[in-house]
Design a protein around this motif. Structure first.
Motif, PDB file in Angstrom:
ATOM      1  N   ALA A  92       0.823  -1.213   0.000  1.00  0.00           N
ATOM      2  CA  ALA A  92       0.000   0.000   0.000  1.00  0.00           C
ATOM      3  C   ALA A  92       0.853   1.257   0.000  1.00  0.00           C
ATOM      4  N   TYR A  93       2.018   1.191   0.648  1.00  0.00           N
ATOM      5  CA  TYR A  93       2.880   2.380   0.735  1.00  0.00           C
ATOM      6  C   TYR A  93       4.188   2.193  -0.027  1.00  0.00           C
ATOM      7  N   ASP A  94       4.162   1.270  -0.983  1.00  0.00           N
ATOM      8  CA  ASP A  94       5.295   1.053  -1.882  1.00  0.00           C
ATOM      9  C   ASP A  94       5.192   2.059  -3.034  1.00  0.00           C
ATOM     10  N   ASP A  95       6.151   2.963  -3.151  1.00  0.00           N
ATOM     11  CA  ASP A  95       6.093   4.014  -4.167  1.00  0.00           C
ATOM     12  C   ASP A  95       6.062   3.465  -5.587  1.00  0.00           C
ATOM     13  N   GLU A  96       6.475   2.199  -5.771  1.00  0.00           N
ATOM     14  CA  GLU A  96       6.522   1.611  -7.104  1.00  0.00           C
ATOM     15  C   GLU A  96       5.333   0.686  -7.375  1.00  0.00           C
ATOM     16  N   GLU A  97       4.376   0.641  -6.444  1.00  0.00           N
ATOM     17  CA  GLU A  97       3.251  -0.268  -6.647  1.00  0.00           C
ATOM     18  C   GLU A  97       2.204   0.353  -7.584  1.00  0.00           C
ATOM     19  N   ILE A  98       1.168  -0.446  -7.880  1.00  0.00           N
ATOM     20  CA  ILE A  98       0.272  -0.124  -8.987  1.00  0.00           C
ATOM     21  C   ILE A  98      -0.559   1.140  -8.742  1.00  0.00           C
ATOM     22  N   VAL A  99      -1.012   1.373  -7.512  1.00  0.00           N
ATOM     23  CA  VAL A  99      -1.807   2.577  -7.255  1.00  0.00           C
ATOM     24  C   VAL A  99      -0.962   3.821  -7.495  1.00  0.00           C
ATOM     25  N   GLN A 101       1.719   4.086  -9.355  1.00  0.00           N
ATOM     26  CA  GLN A 101       1.990   4.175 -10.778  1.00  0.00           C
ATOM     27  C   GLN A 101       0.798   4.754 -11.531  1.00  0.00           C
ATOM     28  N   ALA A 102      -0.381   4.298 -11.173  1.00  0.00           N
ATOM     29  CA  ALA A 102      -1.592   4.764 -11.850  1.00  0.00           C
ATOM     30  C   ALA A 102      -1.839   6.245 -11.587  1.00  0.00           C
ATOM     31  N   ILE A 103      -1.668   6.663 -10.343  1.00  0.00           N
ATOM     32  CA  ILE A 103      -1.871   8.079 -10.011  1.00  0.00           C
ATOM     33  C   ILE A 103      -0.927   8.953 -10.823  1.00  0.00           C
ATOM     34  N   ALA A 104       0.352   8.600 -10.834  1.00  0.00           N
ATOM     35  CA  ALA A 104       1.340   9.389 -11.565  1.00  0.00           C
ATOM     36  C   ALA A 104       1.016   9.427 -13.051  1.00  0.00           C
ATOM     37  N   ALA A 105       0.592   8.295 -13.608  1.00  0.00           N
ATOM     38  CA  ALA A 105       0.271   8.239 -15.028  1.00  0.00           C
ATOM     39  C   ALA A 105      -0.944   9.106 -15.363  1.00  0.00           C
ATOM     40  N   ILE A 106      -1.967   9.027 -14.542  1.00  0.00           N
ATOM     41  CA  ILE A 106      -3.176   9.825 -14.802  1.00  0.00           C
ATOM     42  C   ILE A 106      -2.865  11.314 -14.761  1.00  0.00           C
ATOM     43  N   LYS A 107      -2.066  11.732 -13.785  1.00  0.00           N
ATOM     44  CA  LYS A 107      -1.732  13.150 -13.696  1.00  0.00           C
ATOM     45  C   LYS A 107      -0.889  13.605 -14.895  1.00  0.00           C
ATOM     46  N   GLN A 108      -0.184  12.685 -15.504  1.00  0.00           N
ATOM     47  CA  GLN A 108       0.563  13.016 -16.715  1.00  0.00           C
ATOM     48  C   GLN A 108      -0.373  13.096 -17.923  1.00  0.00           C
ATOM     49  N   TRP A 109      -1.298  12.146 -18.023  1.00  0.00           N
ATOM     50  CA  TRP A 109      -2.209  12.109 -19.162  1.00  0.00           C
ATOM     51  C   TRP A 109      -3.272  13.203 -19.097  1.00  0.00           C
ATOM     52  N   ALA A 110      -3.780  13.471 -17.895  1.00  0.00           N
ATOM     53  CA  ALA A 110      -4.904  14.396 -17.733  1.00  0.00           C
ATOM     54  C   ALA A 110      -4.692  15.220 -16.467  1.00  0.00           C
ATOM     55  N   PRO A 111      -3.808  16.212 -16.540  1.00  0.00           N
ATOM     56  CA  PRO A 111      -3.458  16.983 -15.332  1.00  0.00           C
ATOM     57  C   PRO A 111      -4.647  17.651 -14.655  1.00  0.00           C
ATOM     58  N   GLU A 112      -5.676  17.960 -15.438  1.00  0.00           N
ATOM     59  CA  GLU A 112      -6.827  18.663 -14.875  1.00  0.00           C
ATOM     60  C   GLU A 112      -7.780  17.733 -14.121  1.00  0.00           C
ATOM     61  N   LEU A 113      -7.656  16.425 -14.324  1.00  0.00           N
ATOM     62  CA  LEU A 113      -8.529  15.471 -13.665  1.00  0.00           C
ATOM     63  C   LEU A 113      -8.164  15.375 -12.180  1.00  0.00           C
ATOM     64  N   VAL A 158       0.982   9.437   2.458  1.00  0.00           N
ATOM     65  CA  VAL A 158       2.116  10.245   2.004  1.00  0.00           C
ATOM     66  C   VAL A 158       2.646   9.714   0.673  1.00  0.00           C
ATOM     67  N   SER A 159       2.716   8.389   0.541  1.00  0.00           N
ATOM     68  CA  SER A 159       3.162   7.796  -0.721  1.00  0.00           C
ATOM     69  C   SER A 159       2.224   8.153  -1.861  1.00  0.00           C
ATOM     70  N   GLN A 160       0.919   8.124  -1.592  1.00  0.00           N
ATOM     71  CA  GLN A 160      -0.055   8.469  -2.628  1.00  0.00           C
ATOM     72  C   GLN A 160       0.027   9.951  -3.000  1.00  0.00           C
ATOM     73  N   ALA A 161       0.222  10.797  -2.011  1.00  0.00           N
ATOM     74  CA  ALA A 161       0.380  12.222  -2.291  1.00  0.00           C
ATOM     75  C   ALA A 161       1.651  12.477  -3.090  1.00  0.00           C
ATOM     76  N   ARG A 162       2.700  11.765  -2.749  1.00  0.00           N
ATOM     77  CA  ARG A 162       3.963  11.905  -3.467  1.00  0.00           C
ATOM     78  C   ARG A 162       3.801  11.491  -4.939  1.00  0.00           C
ATOM     79  N   ALA A 163       2.931  10.537  -5.200  1.00  0.00           N
ATOM     80  CA  ALA A 163       2.679  10.089  -6.572  1.00  0.00           C
ATOM     81  C   ALA A 163       1.883  11.109  -7.372  1.00  0.00           C
TER      82      ALA A 163
END
Length: 333
Positions: A92-99, A101-113, A158-163
């Motif tokens: 859950a707090y692994d910076d390289e896990e799927i959640v 990764q998904a958060i970082a990718a979404i913010k790259q694809w759709a920053p306004e979302l 904190v990990s999710q916010a960092r992502a």
């Protein structure tokens, strides 16, 4: 007698009149769309108990996000199926896990979302509970360690916010979870990240399909020692009041449909934005009835969501979000 001077039907004579005096409306901005992400490539696996809802790998997630943005939906809620599970829920707090990764990718694809991260341990623990489990030596009874669980939930937030998560949504129902996460986020430099608290979360029978989707069914016991008793309403006020005092930015009621009285009560007592979670079984029951031709799916879904707005919800988390967005768009011509 007031009749026939008073005729309430006068304002219902035509669609135009009904529209003019309509007290509540649904709009696509009301919806938060939950998404389940998983590892792999080319994964778009329909969840058997939730028709139309999928486990998505990151490449498929990109297509999903494109559709969400095109429909005008402003926010998504991310759940993950991790690569590994253990007793501490460390994925859950692994910076390289799927959640993450998904958060970082979404913010790259759709920053306004607006990306909301569900913050719990149940999807990541091998026992399926929302916190750290200790077995009492004297009795052999397993107990959830509230305060030790808070430490891991803070690390997760904190990990999710960092992502790149815009909002942290803790759903674990540990006592003091909002205060702990608020302090943890602030100390980590994320004072501007909001907390959408699952303030009033009942130990409900309506979560079954979600637990299939998130692979989070408890391996023993149940969650009744930390989720609320469905018979209680005053307790909901105590839970929400605690979260407000601890710094929550949103309050939530989960489930929504069987607890609209609780939605109304919180709306009357608190001035924070209020979220209703239209949960998995509420969704699946409608889908099953529609598949059998027993109901008009569009009419039932829109009426249900409107009822949640009427009860006082500011926002609705719903698996119907994409369909509802399409129907609302079609109704506008």
């Amino acid at each position: 007698m007031t009749f026939p001077i008073t005729r309430n039907r006068r304002l219902r004579r035509s669609a135009a009149l009904r529209s003019m005096v309509r007290e509540h409306t649904l709009q696509v901005e009301d919806f938060i769309y939950p998404i389940f992400v998983t590892h792999g490539e080319g994964v778009r696996e329909e969840i058997p108990s939730m028709p139309g809802v999928y486990h998505l790998s990151l490449d498929q997630l990109k297509l999903e996000i494109q559709e969400v943005v095109e429909l005008g939906i402003k926010s998504v809620l991310i759940f993950g199926v991790p690569a590994y599970k253990d007793a501490q829920g460390s994925s859950a707090y692994d910076d390289e896990e799927i959640v993450q990764q998904a958060i970082a990718a979404i913010k790259q694809w759709a920053p306004e979302l607006v990306v909301i991260a569900d913050t719990c341990l149940c999807q990541f623990t091998d026992h399926g509970h929302c916190g750290v489990v200790h077995v009492e030596e004297a009795t052999g009874i397993a107990q959830i360690d509230n305060d030790q669980s808070l430490q891991l939930l803070v690390k997760t937030a904190v990990s999710q916010a960092r992502a790149g998560a815009d909002i942290i949504a803790p759903s674990n129902m540990m006592d003091g979870f909002v205060a702990a996460i608020r302090q943890g986020l602030d100390e980590a430099g994320f004072a501007d990240i909001a907390i959408m608290s699952y303030s009033v979360k009942y130990a409900s029978a309506f979560y079954g399909p979600f637990r299939d989707a998130a692979h989070s069914t408890p391996q023993f016991g149940d969650r009744k020692t930390y989720q609320m008793d469905p018979a209680n309403s005053l307790e909901a006020l105590r839970e929400a009041d605690s979260d407000v005092a601890e710094g929550a930015d949103f309050l939530m009621v989960k489930p929504a449909l069987a607890y609209l009285d609780i939605v109304r009560t919180l709306k009357e007592q608190f001035d924070l934005p209020l979220v209703a979670y239209n949960v998995s079984a509420e969704y699946s029951m409608v889908k099953a009835a529609a598949a059998n031709g027993w109901i008009n799916e569009q009419a039932v879904v829109l009426e249900t969501l409107l009822g949640m707005k009427r009860a006082g919800a500011s926002l609705i988390i719903t698996y119907h979000a994409k369909d509802a967005a399409k129907w609302l768009k079609d109704s506008e011509g």
